[in-house]
Design a protein around this motif. Structure first.
Motif, short mmCIF file in Angstrom:
data_model
loop_
_atom_site.label_atom_id
_atom_site.label_comp_id
_atom_site.label_asym_id
_atom_site.label_seq_id
_atom_site.Cartn_x
_atom_site.Cartn_y
_atom_site.Cartn_z
N GLY A 177 -0.28 -40.55 -41.61
CA GLY A 177 0.35 -41.85 -41.51
C GLY A 177 1.41 -42.14 -42.55
N ASP A 178 1.56 -41.24 -43.51
CA ASP A 178 2.60 -41.43 -44.54
C ASP A 178 4.00 -41.31 -43.96
OD1 ASP A 178 1.06 -41.84 -46.76
OD2 ASP A 178 1.14 -39.77 -47.50
N ILE A 179 4.94 -42.03 -44.59
CA ILE A 179 6.34 -41.62 -44.46
C ILE A 179 6.69 -41.14 -45.86
CG2 ILE A 179 8.70 -42.25 -43.90
CD1 ILE A 179 7.76 -44.41 -42.13
N PHE A 180 6.66 -39.86 -46.01
CA PHE A 180 6.77 -39.25 -47.33
C PHE A 180 8.20 -38.76 -47.53
CE2 PHE A 180 6.26 -36.59 -50.89
CZ PHE A 180 5.02 -36.83 -51.48
N GLY A 181 8.86 -39.23 -48.56
CA GLY A 181 10.24 -38.82 -48.80
C GLY A 181 10.35 -37.86 -49.98
N ILE A 182 11.13 -36.82 -49.80
CA ILE A 182 11.42 -35.92 -50.93
C ILE A 182 12.89 -36.08 -51.25
CG2 ILE A 182 11.50 -33.53 -51.73
CD1 ILE A 182 9.23 -32.94 -49.75
N ILE A 183 13.18 -36.43 -52.48
CA ILE A 183 14.57 -36.65 -52.84
C ILE A 183 14.96 -35.66 -53.93
CG2 ILE A 183 14.04 -38.46 -54.55
CD1 ILE A 183 16.67 -39.85 -53.54
N GLY A 184 16.22 -35.28 -53.93
CA GLY A 184 16.71 -34.37 -54.96
C GLY A 184 18.18 -34.10 -54.72
N PHE A 185 18.85 -33.61 -55.76
CA PHE A 185 20.26 -33.30 -55.61
C PHE A 185 20.42 -32.03 -54.78
CE2 PHE A 185 20.26 -35.80 -59.61
CZ PHE A 185 21.10 -36.83 -59.18
N SER A 186 21.66 -31.75 -54.41
CA SER A 186 21.94 -30.57 -53.60
C SER A 186 21.46 -29.30 -54.31
CB SER A 186 23.44 -30.49 -53.34
OG SER A 186 23.69 -29.48 -52.43
N GLY A 187 20.77 -28.45 -53.56
CA GLY A 187 20.30 -27.19 -54.13
C GLY A 187 18.96 -27.31 -54.85
N ALA A 188 18.34 -28.49 -54.78
CA ALA A 188 17.07 -28.70 -55.48
C ALA A 188 15.93 -27.93 -54.83
CB ALA A 188 16.74 -30.18 -55.54
N GLY A 189 16.13 -27.53 -53.56
CA GLY A 189 15.08 -26.79 -52.88
C GLY A 189 14.35 -27.60 -51.81
N LYS A 190 14.92 -28.75 -51.47
CA LYS A 190 14.27 -29.64 -50.51
C LYS A 190 14.13 -29.00 -49.13
CE LYS A 190 17.58 -32.66 -50.83
NZ LYS A 190 18.55 -32.03 -51.74
N SER A 191 15.25 -28.48 -48.61
CA SER A 191 15.19 -27.89 -47.27
C SER A 191 14.21 -26.73 -47.22
CB SER A 191 16.57 -27.40 -46.84
OG SER A 191 17.45 -28.47 -46.75
N THR A 192 14.23 -25.92 -48.26
CA THR A 192 13.33 -24.78 -48.30
C THR A 192 11.88 -25.25 -48.24
OG1 THR A 192 14.97 -23.68 -49.66
CG2 THR A 192 12.80 -22.67 -49.55
#
Ligand SMILES: Nc1ncnc2c1ncn2[C@@H]1O[C@H](COP(=O)(O)OP(=O)(O)OP(=O)(O)O)[C@@H](O)[C@H]1O
Ligand SMILES: [Mg+2]
Lengths: 344, 220
Positions: free
Chosen positions: A31-46
């Protein structure tokens, strides 16, 4: 629901090594809407792509509903993927298929008969407000409409998880707001757990209940959105928060304030119910001190009020000390130093 | 010595038929083999859905060896193989064999180039939906690349008309043979003119069919 357990992922191309994800542990609840934030290249997509094994971890594990998905066979993994919807920054629609064809595609994969498929596609297009575009091709749609198709397609097989890779980064502010509203609705109406990544703090602010901040492959801060916004620990987090709510006046104004003999500035942070009480005026009156609000705001976050005020005090030094001491027991108050104001 | 046109026409018609047979048969066999190799070449690339370094390198190597050989030399060079497979080295069937080999590898490259231009994100989306590699080949790669692919095949058929004429000069029959024996060796300008005109019409027709088909598939 989703659990990252000490996951690491390193990319090697020739001599170069990029540690895209470093020993990340995170847990996302149902039920979470969990956000991951970070600058470009931080590894978010990975990190996001580890959820449906588009990327495999070098070490650590990703558990979904208690199951280590790395241990699934290729066939089982494909079955599991059908219940993890994914949407993309560039929509990734099939250009050779109509809108209805795009939304129907995952249903075809799941082996749903034609009649049922058509019914579901109609329902989904209605839900995203594109019932009249069923026969159009993607290149006839606007960016916002394309993302709606992407969302409808991701929801087709009634997934329990939706992962979003910068779903609004290619859209204008109005369209972004519409798409975010739609995602919130997906979460509330269908109980879909959403994991999204973004580099825009306002996305987190508008729909997420939890947030993790990533930097250089690591999660440097995580928690619920209200606490993280009102009490950020890490410099990067503070930077992101300043991008949506400036908690300091500009450097030039601060310089002028100092040059004109301005007094020390204090930041007071109010949260929740305290915003309803006249704490400042009662405390200062009691000690015969005057206060001046130099800068600040009170805003709503996660349906709670949150105030951030810059204040200077006039009066006897010892009295001011008393005031500060008393305020400290009720609200968060700190001196704004020159470093923070960018004057050093 | 000039030909007698009243009795020569049937020969022209037959030769045109042979040329069309060579081109169409080659196009069919070449497409089947070429599209298969092209798809294999694409999916076995690094980081692709069926990554296989060995197969990729092998196919790539063979294509790179065969493609630069001028067709007329290739034709002669593999004549022993042609005799082994077809049983003869003269006639239409004997021309189709080397033409198919060359066409296959040309088409394989055309297919590969068209597939490379597909947005990898689209393939990834299908993977994320749980599509198997085979499923992706047939329901994503082929449909997404079909429009430009038809244009590529059209381009190949036009050069096949050219190849068939070359094959004709060395015993393959067809319009190339007619042009060579009557137009060139017997200095009959009218035969040359007629065969050239027929070849031009064939090229135009092939181009028109290809354009119409690809436009219809791309629907815009
Ligand atoms: N397939 C890959 N091969 C090699 N390096 C990669 C690969 N994918 C990502 N990387 C590297 O890993 C790091 C993290 O990339 P990632 O795409 O996860 O970042 P991100 O936080 O999503 O950034 P952005 O906001 O730009 O999308 C980057 O340095 C990137 O260059
Ligand atoms: Mg990214």
């Amino acid at each position: 629901m989703i659990e990252f357990k000490n996951v690491s992922k390193t990319f090697r191309s020739g001599q170069k090594k990029v540690e895209a994800v470093k020993n990340v542990s995170l847990s996302i609840d149902q039920g979470d809407i969990f956000g991951i934030i970070g600058f470009s290249g931080a590894g978010k997509s990975t990190l996001l792509r580890l959820v449906n094994m588009l990327e495999r971890p070098d070490s650590g594990a990703v558990h979904i509903q208690g199951i280590d998905i790395q241990k699934l066979s290729a066939k089982e993994l494909r079955k599991r993927r059908q219940r993890i919807g994914m949407i993309f920054q560039n929509f990734n629609l099939f250009n050779a298929r109509t809108v209805a064809g795009n939304v129907g595609y995952p249903l075809k994969l799941a082996g749903i008969p034609k009649k049922e498929r058509e019914k579901k596609v109609t329902e989904l297009l209605q839900f995203v407000g594109l019932a009249d575009k069923a026969k159009d091709f993607p290149d006839q749609l606007s960016g916002g409409q394309k993302q709606r198709v992407g969302i409808a397609r991701a929801l087709a097989t009634s997934p329990d998880i939706l992962i979003c890779d910068e779903a609004t980064s290619a859209l204008d502010p109005d369209t972004t707001a519409d798409i975010l509203k739609l995602l919130k609705q997906v979460n509330q109406d269908f109980g879909v757990t959403i994991l999204l990544i973004t580099h825009e703090m306002h996305v987190i602010q508008s729909i997420c209940n939890k947030v993790a901040v990533m930097e250089a492959g690591e999660v440097i801060e995580t928690g619920n959105v209200f606490n993280t916004f009102t009490n950020p620990q890490h410099v990067t987090t503070q930077k992101f928060i300043r991008s949506v709510q400036q908690d300091l006046p500009s450097k030039s104004i601060l310089e002028k304030w100092k040059a004109n003999g301005g007094k020390k500035l204090y930041r007071i942070i109010f949260q929740g119910d305290i915003t309803n009480q006249p704490i400042l005026s009662t405390t200062t009156r009691k000690h015969h001190v005057d206060f001046n609000i130099v800068y600040g705001s009170v805003r709503e976050l996660q349906e709670r009020l949150f105030g951030n005020l810059l204040i200077s005090f006039t009066g006897d030094d010892s009295h001011i000390k008393q005031v500060l001491k008393e305020l400290k027991t009720i609200v968060k108050i700190e001196e704004v130093d020159d470093y923070e104001s960018g004057l050093v | 010595m000039k030909v007698d046109w009243s009795s020569f026409w049937p020969q022209i018609v037959e030769a045109t038929g042979q040329t069309i047979t060579m081109v169409v048969a080659t196009l069919i066999f070449g497409s089947i083999i070429g599209i298969t190799i092209g798809l294999l070449l694409f999916v076995t690339r690094e980081n692709n859905i069926l990554e296989n370094r060995f197969l990729f390198q092998l196919l790539n190597f063979i294509i790179n060896i065969i493609r630069p050989i001028p067709f007329i030399i290739f034709l002669v060079a593999i004549s022993q193989l042609t005799r082994l497979v077809v049983g003869t080295t003269i006639g239409t069937a004997a021309a189709i064999f080397p033409m198919t080999i060359v066409a296959s590898f040309t088409i394989a490259r055309v297919v590969e180039n068209n597939l490379v231009s597909i947005d990898p994100g689209v393939i990834e989306a299908a993977q994320a939906m749980g599509a198997s590699p085979l499923r992706i080949i047939f329901t994503v790669l082929i449909p997404e690349a079909l429009g430009p692919l038809i244009l590529g095949l059209t381009f190949v058929s036009v050069s096949l008309i050219d190849f068939s004429a070359v094959a004709g000069t060395v015993g393959g029959g067809g319009l190339g043979h007619i042009a060579m024996t009557y137009g060139y060796q017997r200095f009959d300008g009218s035969v040359m003119l007629v065969t050239v005109l027929i070849l031009i019409v064939m090229v135009q027709l092939a181009q028109w069919i290809g354009n119409t088909l690809s436009k219809w598939i791309m629907r815009r």
